[in-house]
Scaffold this motif. Structure first.
Motif, short mmCIF file in Angstrom:
data_model
loop_
_atom_site.label_atom_id
_atom_site.label_comp_id
_atom_site.label_asym_id
_atom_site.label_seq_id
_atom_site.Cartn_x
_atom_site.Cartn_y
_atom_site.Cartn_z
N LEU A 731 0.82 -1.21 0.00
CA LEU A 731 0.00 0.00 0.00
C LEU A 731 0.86 1.26 0.00
O LEU A 731 0.58 2.23 -0.72
N SER A 734 2.45 1.68 -3.41
CA SER A 734 1.46 2.12 -4.39
C SER A 734 1.23 3.62 -4.30
O SER A 734 1.19 4.35 -5.32
N GLU A 735 1.03 4.13 -3.06
CA GLU A 735 0.71 5.54 -2.90
C GLU A 735 1.90 6.43 -3.27
O GLU A 735 1.74 7.47 -3.92
N THR A 738 2.43 6.31 -7.08
CA THR A 738 1.35 7.05 -7.74
C THR A 738 1.59 8.56 -7.65
O THR A 738 1.43 9.30 -8.63
N ASN A 739 1.99 9.03 -6.46
CA ASN A 739 2.28 10.47 -6.30
C ASN A 739 3.44 10.89 -7.19
O ASN A 739 3.45 12.00 -7.75
N ASN A 781 -9.38 11.80 -4.76
CA ASN A 781 -7.94 11.82 -4.50
C ASN A 781 -7.67 12.52 -3.15
O ASN A 781 -8.57 13.05 -2.52
N ARG A 783 -6.02 11.10 -0.42
CA ARG A 783 -5.93 10.25 0.77
C ARG A 783 -4.67 9.41 0.80
O ARG A 783 -4.48 8.63 1.72
N GLY A 784 -3.79 9.55 -0.19
CA GLY A 784 -2.60 8.70 -0.26
C GLY A 784 -1.66 8.90 0.92
O GLY A 784 -1.26 7.94 1.58
N LEU A 787 -2.94 7.54 4.17
CA LEU A 787 -2.70 6.11 4.35
C LEU A 787 -1.25 5.85 4.74
O LEU A 787 -0.97 5.02 5.60
N VAL A 788 -0.33 6.54 4.08
CA VAL A 788 1.09 6.36 4.41
C VAL A 788 1.35 6.72 5.86
O VAL A 788 2.10 6.03 6.58
#
Length: 822
Positions: A731, A734-735, A738-739, A781, A783-784, A787-788
């Motif tokens: 996870l 991924s974040e 993606t960023n 969008n 929330r990445g 989560l981190v």
């Protein structure tokens, strides 16, 4: 042998010591029978003016008193009278005076009165040292005798018999040499002849030791005065003698007290000051002395205890001083440093609560006495025969510092009020020293606490370096200074190494150092390159100088210093460093070769002039030692910097030594015992991360990189045996990827580092620093990073050439604090 110089009669006192004592001889009707020169000096009347006339000429109240038979009978019954009365001077003035009438008896049963008159001046503590002044005549027992021109005794009171054992009948009508033959008697007669020959011109004072009828020898003070008739011729000699053994002992104690301030003020250690007090009082004043201090005095912690405010909670006492006439101090049930038990009800409690001294001349040791509430003390008191005590509080203004216990065991004489007076004087002077020691302890404790919180308690080099350090402040009194050092963990197993030096010494420099160290920590979390970090630190120092100025137009205070900042990466073994006016670091390779790095010096912090800091990067061999230090280690009195650097290099060129040993040798080899500047040394031995602990990949800058990153990360964690972190790591990857795709261009770098934690790093070419934001309910969008944040122990970013690195750390399975996804 009659030479006055050959016989030990004691030291002759100054005539001024008794020049204000007027002596006259009166008959039973109050008529002046003989006069003295001192009486003439006191009231102005000569012998021709008063001899043969009533004493009422000089003593107005004497005329009325002598006509009262009751007063005469009282004087006869008490062998004298003393009191305050008025005295008439020849010029008409009326003087306030102290008068003492002493009754003397002759062979034929007749009586005479010796009148002594002195100024009615209140006595001071120093007056106790004047053993033969007129006020002494107001204190019994005083031996008085009258001798004629042939030195035969004509009148005497009862006291001389207790001095030399001779009864009145044997004494009257005889000379000294006839009843007490010997050198002393011959000398005394020689003194009397000298008084008769000189008439009224001299007064002689001597101290002599005469054998008593019982007990040991005593010391006496004897005064001789010439008695004059109406024609001014000598009629005889008046002798006044007093046992001054006790006053001599008191004078000796007062002499010691005069030196007590110097002796008691020789230390700023409270415990040692308490011991000095005990040592000074034994055997001068007591056979045993114990000094107990309120326990916060020695440590400088806690507020002072106020007198009268102890309530139900008595202050905790700890024994600080012990002294005894017996070796080993067997009387004390508590040793130095031990806590002393004080029962709720005892004289000690009363002294602590009231702040007033206690004198117990005869100590009650019967069963059921207060000492039974202190079993240890009771046993010691009865075993060693303690019979008299004094308990004196140690006070400084309204603060209670402790108590001092004075005990007599071998000395059979009980304590008296004069002993208590001396004890209070002694303790009062000791209290000044103890209060200074308390103030010093409080400041020293505060300074040490400040320094302890300003400098790192332990160095955590992680997997990057092994570290050791030494710090020697120039301000040895307070133990604080302006040097600082740090080993700061950074992301990706890297560490920051810092050594700094603030201008000045002491508390002000330490406070400034603390502010700069905090600033460096803050800047280090931003992961700035060394040159940029020092540039920001320079701005901080200049701003601090401006803030310390009292007014805007005032020249800023001098706030400056030097600093060296380095960052070491164990994965690449690359070290990047820069300095701002600081001495260059030394690198010692595993073979012991020492090299001082040629770094651009940069301008000192806060100067605002000179070249800005410049970063230099180099590769260090694993096991190399990097030495960071302040100029106090290489620059000392009488030795230049080059010589100091050679000496330090020689010490460090010992590859077989541990870092702790090298620190000790380097600091102990300083030429000067007391450093003129703060000395700081930080040694780190570099480590490297095994390639098996680092995995990196290059990914394309499109959406396909997300799936690839998840797969690669999962496969690597399986290889490392960290399957438990796979879900969270995928996870996070991924974040971050993606960023990187959304905010950067070009290829993306993914790196996993397994050290004390698991670090996931994603590099991209985007210049923007990622910032978490609060996504609204309908947003797709944003929330990445949220989560981190929840999946990692911490995360952040750091700039690199051409972009940035965003990283996140997770605890390994064997560590605590692992967060799980919501």
């Amino acid at each position: 042998m009659t030479s006055l110089d050959a016989v030990t009669l004691g030291k002759q006192l100054n005539a001024s010591d008794i020049s204000d004592t007027a002596i006259a001889l009166l008959d039973e009707q109050g008529t002046v029978a003989a006069w003295t020169h001192t009486a003439e000096q006191f009231v102005g009347f000569s012998a021709g003016d008063v001899v043969g006339r009533s004493a009422a000429l000089v003593l107005p109240s004497f005329k009325e008193a002598t006509t009262t038979s009751a007063f005469v009978e009282q004087c006869r019954a008490e062998n004298g009278w003393s009191g305050a009365t008025a005295v008439r001077h020849r010029d008409g003035r009326v003087l306030d005076a102290s008068v003492r009438l002493t009754m003397l008896r002759g062979r034929d049963g007749t009586a005479r009165w010796l009148a002594s008159v002195t100024d009615a001046v209140p006595q001071s503590r120093d007056a106790i040292d004047r053993s033969v002044r007129g006020p002494l005549l107001a204190r019994a027992p005083i031996g008085v005798g009258i001798r004629d021109r042939q030195l035969r005794s004509t009148y005497v009171n009862d006291i001389p018999e207790s001095h030399d054992g001779l009864p009145r009948d044997r004494r009257l009508g005889r000379r000294f040499t006839e009843v007490l033959p010997g050198a002393n008697a011959e000398t005394i007669e020689a003194v009397m002849r000298q008084v008769l020959q000189n008439g009224t011109t001299k007064i002689h004072e001597y101290r002599t030791w005469l054998p008593t009828s019982q007990g040991p020898e005593h010391q006496f003070a004897v005064s001789f005065q010439c008695l004059q008739g109406a024609d001014g011729r000598a009629l005889g000699v008046c002798i006044i003698g007093a046992d001054v053994t006790a006053s001599r002992r008191t004078r000796e104690r007062l002499a010691v007290l005069s030196q007590a301030s110097t002796r008691l003020g020789s230390t700023l250690d409270a415990t040692q000051a308490g011991q000095e007090l005990a040592d000074l009082a034994v055997p001068l004043l007591a056979d045993h002395v114990a000094v107990d201090l309120e326990q916060s005095i020695s440590f400088g912690e806690g507020p002072p205890v106020r007198i009268g405010a102890t309530g139900n909670h008595l202050p905790c006492l700890r024994r600080a001083g012990l002294a005894s006439i017996h070796q080993g101090v067997p009387e004390s049930p508590w040793a130095r440093g031990e806590q002393v038990f004080v029962p709720p009800v005892s004289p000690f409690t009363d002294v602590l609560r009231t702040g007033k001294s206690l004198l117990e001349p005869v100590l009650d040791t019967a069963p059921g006495a207060w000492i039974d509430k202190m079993p240890e003390l009771a046993h010691s008191v009865r075993e060693h025969g303690a019979h008299s005590i004094m308990i004196v509080p140690i006070r400084a203004r309204r603060s209670l510092l402790g108590v001092a216990l004075f005990v007599r065991t071998k000395d059979p004489v009980p304590f008296h009020e004069v002993d208590l007076l001396l004890a209070e004087e002694l303790v009062g002077r000791a209290a000044q020293s103890l209060n200074n020691a308390r103030q010093y302890a409080r400041k020293h404790t505060a300074a040490l606490t400040l320094q302890r919180h300003l400098l790192p308690r332990r160095l955590t080099g992680g997997t990057a370096v092994e570290a050791a350090s030494r710090y020697l402040p120039a301000d040895l009194d307070h133990g604080v200074g302006g040097d600082w050092f740090d080993v700061i963990p950074l992301s990706g197993a890297r560490v920051a190494l810092v050594v700094g030096d603030v201008i000045g010494h002491g508390l002000h420099a330490a406070a400034t150092m603390g502010r700069l160290r905090t600033a460096v920590h803050t800047l280090a979390t931003m992961e700035l390159p060394p040159d940029e970090l020092l540039a920001h630190l320079d701005d901080t120092v200049q701003r601090l100088g401006e803030e310390d100025a009292d007014s805007p137009d005032q020249t800023p205070a001098v706030v400056g210093g030097t600093c060296l900042y380095a960052v070491y990466d164990p994965a690449t073994r690359r070290c990047t460093m820069a300095r701002a006016g600081h001495p260059p670091p030394a690198v010692i390779d595993p073979q012991g070769r020492v090299t001082y790095l040629d770094l651009p010096p940069g301008a000192p912090l806060g100067v605002g002039l000179g070249d800005p800091p410049e970063s230099v990067e180099l590769e260090l061999v694993e096991g190399s030692v990097l030495a960071l230090y302040t100029d106090g280690l290489i620059e000392t009195r009488g030795h230049d910097i080059e010589e100091g650097m050679r000496r330090l290099g020689t010490v460090l060129a010992q590859p077989g030594r541990s870092l702790e040993d090298l620190c000790d040798i380097a600091t102990q080899s300083l030429p000067d015992r007391a450093p003129c500047d703060d000395v700081t040394l930080l040694l780190v031995r570099t480590r490297s991360l095994s390639p098996t602990r680092v995995a990196s990949w290059t990914l394309p800058g499109d959406q396909s990189a997300v799936s690839s990153a998840r797969t690669l990360a999962s496969r690597q964690l399986t290889e490392w045996g960290l399957q438990g972190l796979q879900d969270a790591t995928k996870l996070i990857v991924s974040e971050l990827v993606t960023n990187a795709i959304h905010h950067g261009t070009g290829q993306i770098e993914l790196r996993l580092v397994r050290h004390q934690v698991l670090t996931c790093e994603v590099s991209d070419t985007g210049p923007c620093t990622p910032r978490p934001r609060r996504a609204r309910t309908m947003d797709e969008n944003g929330r990445g990073l949220f989560l981190v944040t929840n999946l990692s122990r911490r995360w952040g970013s750091r700039p690199i050439p051409g972009g940035k690195v965003v990283w996140a750390e997770q605890n390994l399975p064997h560590t605590s604090g692992l967060r799980s996804a919501a």
